[in-house]
Write a protein that holds these residues in place. Sequence first.
Motif, PDB file in Angstrom:
ATOM      1  N   ALA A  47      31.188  22.590  60.758  1.00  0.00           N
ATOM      2  CA  ALA A  47      30.784  23.930  60.344  1.00  0.00           C
ATOM      3  C   ALA A  47      30.946  24.089  58.846  1.00  0.00           C
ATOM      4  O   ALA A  47      31.889  23.589  58.252  1.00  0.00           O
ATOM      5  N   ARG A  48      30.000  24.782  58.216  1.00  0.00           N
ATOM      6  CA  ARG A  48      30.060  25.079  56.787  1.00  0.00           C
ATOM      7  C   ARG A  48      30.785  26.403  56.602  1.00  0.00           C
ATOM      8  O   ARG A  48      30.590  27.346  57.355  1.00  0.00           O
ATOM      9  N   LYS A  49      31.634  26.458  55.615  1.00  0.00           N
ATOM     10  CA  LYS A  49      32.308  27.717  55.293  1.00  0.00           C
ATOM     11  C   LYS A  49      31.304  28.648  54.628  1.00  0.00           C
ATOM     12  O   LYS A  49      30.584  28.245  53.715  1.00  0.00           O
ATOM     13  N   VAL A  50      31.261  29.882  55.087  1.00  0.00           N
ATOM     14  CA  VAL A  50      30.309  30.838  54.530  1.00  0.00           C
ATOM     15  C   VAL A  50      31.039  32.120  54.153  1.00  0.00           C
ATOM     16  O   VAL A  50      32.144  32.381  54.603  1.00  0.00           O
ATOM     17  N   THR A  51      30.387  32.907  53.315  1.00  0.00           N
ATOM     18  CA  THR A  51      30.929  34.217  52.959  1.00  0.00           C
ATOM     19  C   THR A  51      30.341  35.248  53.923  1.00  0.00           C
ATOM     20  O   THR A  51      29.293  34.992  54.532  1.00  0.00           O
ATOM     21  N   PRO A  52      30.966  36.417  54.071  1.00  0.00           N
ATOM     22  CA  PRO A  52      30.397  37.432  54.972  1.00  0.00           C
ATOM     23  C   PRO A  52      28.959  37.793  54.646  1.00  0.00           C
ATOM     24  O   PRO A  52      28.183  38.107  55.539  1.00  0.00           O
ATOM     25  N   ALA A  53      28.568  37.723  53.387  1.00  0.00           N
ATOM     26  CA  ALA A  53      27.206  38.094  52.997  1.00  0.00           C
ATOM     27  C   ALA A  53      26.162  37.113  53.537  1.00  0.00           C
ATOM     28  O   ALA A  53      25.003  37.450  53.672  1.00  0.00           O
ATOM     29  N   GLU A  54      26.587  35.891  53.810  1.00  0.00           N
ATOM     30  CA  GLU A  54      25.636  34.897  54.332  1.00  0.00           C
ATOM     31  C   GLU A  54      26.079  34.385  55.698  1.00  0.00           C
ATOM     32  O   GLU A  54      25.744  33.278  56.108  1.00  0.00           O
ATOM     33  N   GLN A  55      26.814  35.188  56.421  1.00  0.00           N
ATOM     34  CA  GLN A  55      27.407  34.789  57.691  1.00  0.00           C
ATOM     35  C   GLN A  55      26.353  34.282  58.666  1.00  0.00           C
ATOM     36  O   GLN A  55      25.316  34.904  58.853  1.00  0.00           O
ATOM     37  N   SER A  56      26.631  33.160  59.292  1.00  0.00           N
ATOM     38  CA  SER A  56      25.738  32.557  60.260  1.00  0.00           C
ATOM     39  C   SER A  56      26.540  31.563  61.083  1.00  0.00           C
ATOM     40  O   SER A  56      27.744  31.466  60.928  1.00  0.00           O
TER      41      SER A  56
END
Length: 197
Positions: free
Chosen positions: A39-48
């Motif tokens: 899994a890639r770490k993402v920010t809430p703005a690009e959450q997926s």
Amino acid sequence: MNNDYKIYSKKLNLDIETIRNNCYIMNGIILSNFGDGKARKVTPAEQSTPTTELYVNYNLLLHPFPGFHDLFTCIKNMFNDLNDTKENYYLQSWLNIYKKGDFIDWHKHWEPEAKAWHGFYCVSVPEKSATLYKIPNEENIFCIESEENLLVMGKSDGDLHRSTENTSNKDRITIAFDIVPENQIIPHKLINHWIPL
């Protein structure tokens, strides 16, 4: 609700355990073939979710696993009952596996002029899981409560939608799809990706 905008749902009677098991198998195949295997770490703005981000690399329902063809047939039949145009339509589908804390934030799929549809099928549902819709010209947010074996579909007609955060230790699994008219597909892109309906 806006009278011009409708979301349709239908409770299916498919072999949910078989479909769930095959979703986990496909999760591994997708991540090992198209992702970096994790899994890639993402920010809430690009959450997926990882398999969601990779959706252009595969079409889940093209894979010959038990249960997938049955689901494809149900999607096709429901769409044919709802769609009143004579255009040729094609389907792309992808897998969403939400771990604890995962969600997909507000987004849209196709512009209204495309005459496309979007939907999802609930495979595994933790408590208090839902998909929320912001519908054009509507103040209130419309909520579809998640339920295993539920098929949901509607026109991509200016709506925004998102999933709620998975607060459970149990995975939330959905199979999402777009149904798009032939004239919206570039023939030489995404070879062997679209399924005719």
